[in-house]
Design a protein around this motif. Structure first.
Motif, PDB file in Angstrom:
ATOM      1  N   ASN A 376       0.835  -0.923   0.161  1.00  0.00           N
ATOM      2  CA  ASN A 376       0.071   0.360   0.101  1.00  0.00           C
ATOM      3  C   ASN A 376       0.747   1.218  -0.209  1.00  0.00           C
ATOM      4  O   ASN A 376       0.385   2.406  -0.900  1.00  0.00           O
ATOM      5  N   ALA A 377       2.155   0.725   0.965  1.00  0.00           N
ATOM      6  CA  ALA A 377       2.607   2.000   0.394  1.00  0.00           C
ATOM      7  C   ALA A 377       3.600   2.768  -0.101  1.00  0.00           C
ATOM      8  O   ALA A 377       2.954   4.148  -0.566  1.00  0.00           O
ATOM      9  N   ARG A 378       3.627   1.889  -1.477  1.00  0.00           N
ATOM     10  CA  ARG A 378       4.734   1.645  -2.125  1.00  0.00           C
ATOM     11  C   ARG A 378       3.431   2.561  -3.270  1.00  0.00           C
ATOM     12  O   ARG A 378       3.891   3.799  -4.098  1.00  0.00           O
ATOM     13  N   SER A 379       2.021   1.725  -3.585  1.00  0.00           N
ATOM     14  CA  SER A 379       0.887   2.245  -4.514  1.00  0.00           C
ATOM     15  C   SER A 379       0.573   4.125  -4.309  1.00  0.00           C
ATOM     16  O   SER A 379       0.703   4.824  -4.777  1.00  0.00           O
ATOM     17  N   GLU A 380       0.598   3.658  -2.355  1.00  0.00           N
ATOM     18  CA  GLU A 380       0.175   5.255  -2.416  1.00  0.00           C
ATOM     19  C   GLU A 380       1.326   6.929  -2.472  1.00  0.00           C
ATOM     20  O   GLU A 380       0.349   7.564  -2.880  1.00  0.00           O
ATOM     21  N   VAL A 381       2.602   6.242  -2.680  1.00  0.00           N
ATOM     22  CA  VAL A 381       3.285   7.242  -3.006  1.00  0.00           C
ATOM     23  C   VAL A 381       3.591   7.843  -4.314  1.00  0.00           C
ATOM     24  O   VAL A 381       3.378   8.501  -4.707  1.00  0.00           O
ATOM     25  N   TRP A 449      -0.756  22.804  -4.120  1.00  0.00           N
ATOM     26  CA  TRP A 449      -0.155  22.744  -2.953  1.00  0.00           C
ATOM     27  C   TRP A 449      -0.445  21.659  -2.016  1.00  0.00           C
ATOM     28  O   TRP A 449      -0.108  21.051  -0.969  1.00  0.00           O
ATOM     29  N   LEU A 450      -1.834  21.369  -1.656  1.00  0.00           N
ATOM     30  CA  LEU A 450      -2.082  20.513  -1.619  1.00  0.00           C
ATOM     31  C   LEU A 450      -2.166  19.132  -1.952  1.00  0.00           C
ATOM     32  O   LEU A 450      -1.558  17.835  -0.805  1.00  0.00           O
ATOM     33  N   ALA A 451      -1.923  18.506  -3.130  1.00  0.00           N
ATOM     34  CA  ALA A 451      -0.722  17.537  -3.850  1.00  0.00           C
ATOM     35  C   ALA A 451       0.222  17.604  -3.639  1.00  0.00           C
ATOM     36  O   ALA A 451       0.856  16.213  -2.988  1.00  0.00           O
ATOM     37  N   GLN A 452       1.429  18.625  -2.822  1.00  0.00           N
ATOM     38  CA  GLN A 452       2.801  18.587  -2.591  1.00  0.00           C
ATOM     39  C   GLN A 452       2.573  18.100  -0.979  1.00  0.00           C
ATOM     40  O   GLN A 452       3.065  17.641  -1.004  1.00  0.00           O
ATOM     41  N   SER A 453       1.523  18.709  -0.167  1.00  0.00           N
ATOM     42  CA  SER A 453       1.551  18.028   0.874  1.00  0.00           C
ATOM     43  C   SER A 453       1.560  16.758   0.917  1.00  0.00           C
ATOM     44  O   SER A 453       2.084  15.966   1.520  1.00  0.00           O
ATOM     45  N   ASP A 454       0.219  16.599  -0.082  1.00  0.00           N
ATOM     46  CA  ASP A 454       0.319  14.647   0.491  1.00  0.00           C
ATOM     47  C   ASP A 454       1.384  14.458  -0.393  1.00  0.00           C
ATOM     48  O   ASP A 454       1.602  13.099   0.256  1.00  0.00           O
ATOM     49  N   LEU A 455       1.934  14.695  -1.495  1.00  0.00           N
ATOM     50  CA  LEU A 455       3.495  13.345  -1.156  1.00  0.00           C
ATOM     51  C   LEU A 455       4.538  14.044  -0.382  1.00  0.00           C
ATOM     52  O   LEU A 455       5.138  13.016   0.231  1.00  0.00           O
ATOM     53  N   ILE A 460       6.821   9.561   3.932  1.00  0.00           N
ATOM     54  CA  ILE A 460       6.851   8.922   5.955  1.00  0.00           C
ATOM     55  C   ILE A 460       5.581   8.277   6.117  1.00  0.00           C
ATOM     56  O   ILE A 460       6.289   7.725   7.689  1.00  0.00           O
ATOM     57  N   GLY A 461       4.284   8.520   5.847  1.00  0.00           N
ATOM     58  CA  GLY A 461       4.118   8.125   6.691  1.00  0.00           C
ATOM     59  C   GLY A 461       1.798   7.647   5.758  1.00  0.00           C
ATOM     60  O   GLY A 461       2.053   8.354   4.175  1.00  0.00           O
ATOM     61  N   LYS A 462       0.988   7.227   6.156  1.00  0.00           N
ATOM     62  CA  LYS A 462      -0.187   7.116   5.093  1.00  0.00           C
ATOM     63  C   LYS A 462      -0.399   8.981   5.379  1.00  0.00           C
ATOM     64  O   LYS A 462      -0.821   9.101   6.048  1.00  0.00           O
ATOM     65  N   ALA A 463      -0.914   9.050   3.875  1.00  0.00           N
ATOM     66  CA  ALA A 463      -2.132  10.312   3.835  1.00  0.00           C
ATOM     67  C   ALA A 463      -3.084  10.439   3.107  1.00  0.00           C
ATOM     68  O   ALA A 463      -3.472   9.432   2.240  1.00  0.00           O
ATOM     69  N   ALA A 464      -3.969  10.790   3.598  1.00  0.00           N
ATOM     70  CA  ALA A 464      -5.098  11.300   3.348  1.00  0.00           C
ATOM     71  C   ALA A 464      -5.608  11.985   2.049  1.00  0.00           C
ATOM     72  O   ALA A 464      -5.778  12.996   1.958  1.00  0.00           O
ATOM     73  N   MET A 465      -5.408  11.277   0.641  1.00  0.00           N
ATOM     74  CA  MET A 465      -5.428  11.689   0.002  1.00  0.00           C
ATOM     75  C   MET A 465      -6.651  12.135  -0.894  1.00  0.00           C
ATOM     76  O   MET A 465      -7.600  11.042  -0.993  1.00  0.00           O
TER      77      MET A 465
END
Length: 483
Positions: A376-381, A449-455, A460-465
């Motif tokens: 999941n981490a690989r997919s999320e990033v 800017w929201l997308a950069q915050s998600d990235l 470093i952890g799970k992001a609520a994208m």
């Protein structure tokens, strides 16, 4: 009354044996109790280091009135000026009460770790039986031997759980920083949109009033006037929706900042930060995420802890009711008796196989969950990076292509109006066509800017994208487009 001891049975040796047994128990208990102690900060230094290294921000645990006063002064200093995004994140990390409550889990868990490293207090039993003239007194000192044998393993398990809690609290700190950053950009974009929509409404109101007057003198048709009135109605509706979005986004930011009362008057800048000159290029982003993601590290730690639990189950399945005790019987007829006894559960019916099988299944479950966390981490990033690059390209396209093109068209129309080649309503119609482009550019810049915050969070952890959104209804209405 107890009968006197019989000197012929070696009475002088019994008190020394009894005292030595009690001394051994007391010494063992003291040594084991001394092995577990509290740390100076309950592991909070690791949280501070993570916030400093990954965010460049300070965190403070409000454990006393002096800490609360220090935090309050710092927060008021930051709120006294227009908030930058970094200041907003810093206020949230210092002032959010939910985060302060989460810090208490460190103290709670450390107390449990210390408790697990200490031997329970020994037990003392006293009994008195009377049968006729015979009185029998029975006294015993008991110590849980099973707990003594498993104490090192249990202490290791609790220490690993404490490390896991520290990782989880660190993750909460980073998540709060990401949420505050996103809420900040949403609030600034909402306020910028309100200001722009207010200008649009004023322009539309002037156009509608001019159309009404021209219709009254017979220089304008009812259809043309209705079109101008419809544009004004849409602009008023767009402003109302923008006001609603601005209030909601500001309240969300206020909740994350932990502000209330007079602190709610904090100021935000008038516009979003400009788009960077270049987007990030990170081809090795998956490897970076695997090395930094705290949830992946926590999943690995959980699997290791489960493995240790499995080993503990195999070791102690036969001694879960094992006790060591010092016994002393006293009777008024019989001589004093001293000694010790051990109670051991006999594995005649339950050999512990079911508990071992359960532990093995739990361990395999933990392994699969750790693997799924990594997948999941690989997919999320990858998703976060894709959203970031797309949001950058869209915002740049609006900035470099659409908005300048609309501006050139407006300049040409103004020249035609000055040359009396077109009328005022043609000029206003062209202005209406620019409303949607400006509004969507504000949205696209906010989304970047929201997308950069998600990235940043996904590394470093799970992001609520959030899923990318299309043009808003307010923008479509303001532009006069069907929706």
């Amino acid at each position: 009354m107890n009968s006197p001891a019989n000197p012929g049975r070696g009475a002088p040796d019994r008190p020394s044996v009894r005292r030595s047994g009690v001394l051994v128990v007391v010494l063992v208990s003291a040594v084991l109790a001394g092995c577990a102690s509290f740390s100076p900060d309950a592991g909070f230094s690791s949280i501070e280091s993570a916030a400093k290294d990954k965010l460049g921000k300070d965190v403070r645990w409000a454990r006393s009135d002096a800490d609360v006063d220090t935090i309050d002064r710092r927060v008021r200093e930051l709120l006294a000026k227009p908030l930058s995004v970094d200041d907003a994140v810093q206020v949230a990390l210092l002032n959010n009460r939910g985060l302060q409550a989460r810090f208490q889990d460190l103290g709670i868990t450390e107390a449990e770790v210390v408790q697990a490293g200490r031997l329970p207090n020994p037990g003392f039993t006293f009994g008195r039986l009377r049968q006729g003239d015979e009185v029998e007194l029975e006294r015993g000192l008991h110590l849980n031997l099973a707990r003594l044998l498993t104490l090192p393993l249990v202490s290791q398990l609790e220490a690993r759980r404490f490390e896991q809690v520290k990782r989880e609290v660190t993750m909460d700190v980073l998540s709060l920083a990401a949420d505050a950053r996103k809420a900040y950009f949403q609030a600034v974009a909402a306020e910028e949109t309100v200001r722009y929509m207010r200008q649009v409404k004023q322009t539309a109101e002037a156009s509608a009033e001019l159309a009404r007057r021209m219709e009254q003198v017979g220089n304008f048709s009812k259809l043309a006037r209705a079109r101008e009135q419809a544009f004004y109605a849409d602009a008023a509706l767009g402003l109302a929706r923008a006001d609603q979005a601005q209030r909601a986004s500001r309240e969300r930011l206020a909740r994350l900042l932990g502000v209330w009362g007079d602190q709610l008057q904090f100021q935000l800048p008038e516009r979003l930060p400009d788009l960077p000159a270049e987007a990030r290029n990170q081809p090795d982003i998956e490897a970076v995420a695997m090395a930094q993601r705290l949830d992946v590290q926590a999943a690995k730690l959980g699997a290791e802890q489960t493995a240790k639990n499995l080993g503990l189950t195999r070791t102690t399945r036969f001694i879960n009711v094992l006790e060591l005790g010092l016994v002393r019987n006293t009777s008024n007829e019989a001589p004093r008796q001293t000694g010790w006894e051990i109670g051991l559960e006999l594995p005649l019916f339950d050999w512990g196989g079911a508990r071992v099988a359960r532990a093995e299944a739990i361990y395999m479950q933990a392994l699969h969950r750790a693997a799924q966390t990594a997948i999941n981490a690989r997919s999320e990033v990858r998703e976060a990076y894709g959203n970031y690059r797309t949001a950058y390209d869209i915002a740049r396209h609006h900035r470099d292509e659409i908005v300048p093109l609309k501006r050139r068209i407006s300049e040409e129309q103004l020249l035609r109006y000055n040359g009396m080649l077109i009328g005022v309503f043609e000029l206003l119609a062209d202005a209406r066509s620019q409303v949607g482009s400006v509004y969507t550019y504000i949205e696209s810049l906010r989304d970047f800017w929201l997308a950069q915050s998600d990235l940043d969070m996904a590394l470093i952890g799970k992001a609520a994208m959030a899923a990318p959104a299309g043009p808003s209804a307010a923008a479509a209405e303001a532009a006069g487009a069907p929706h």
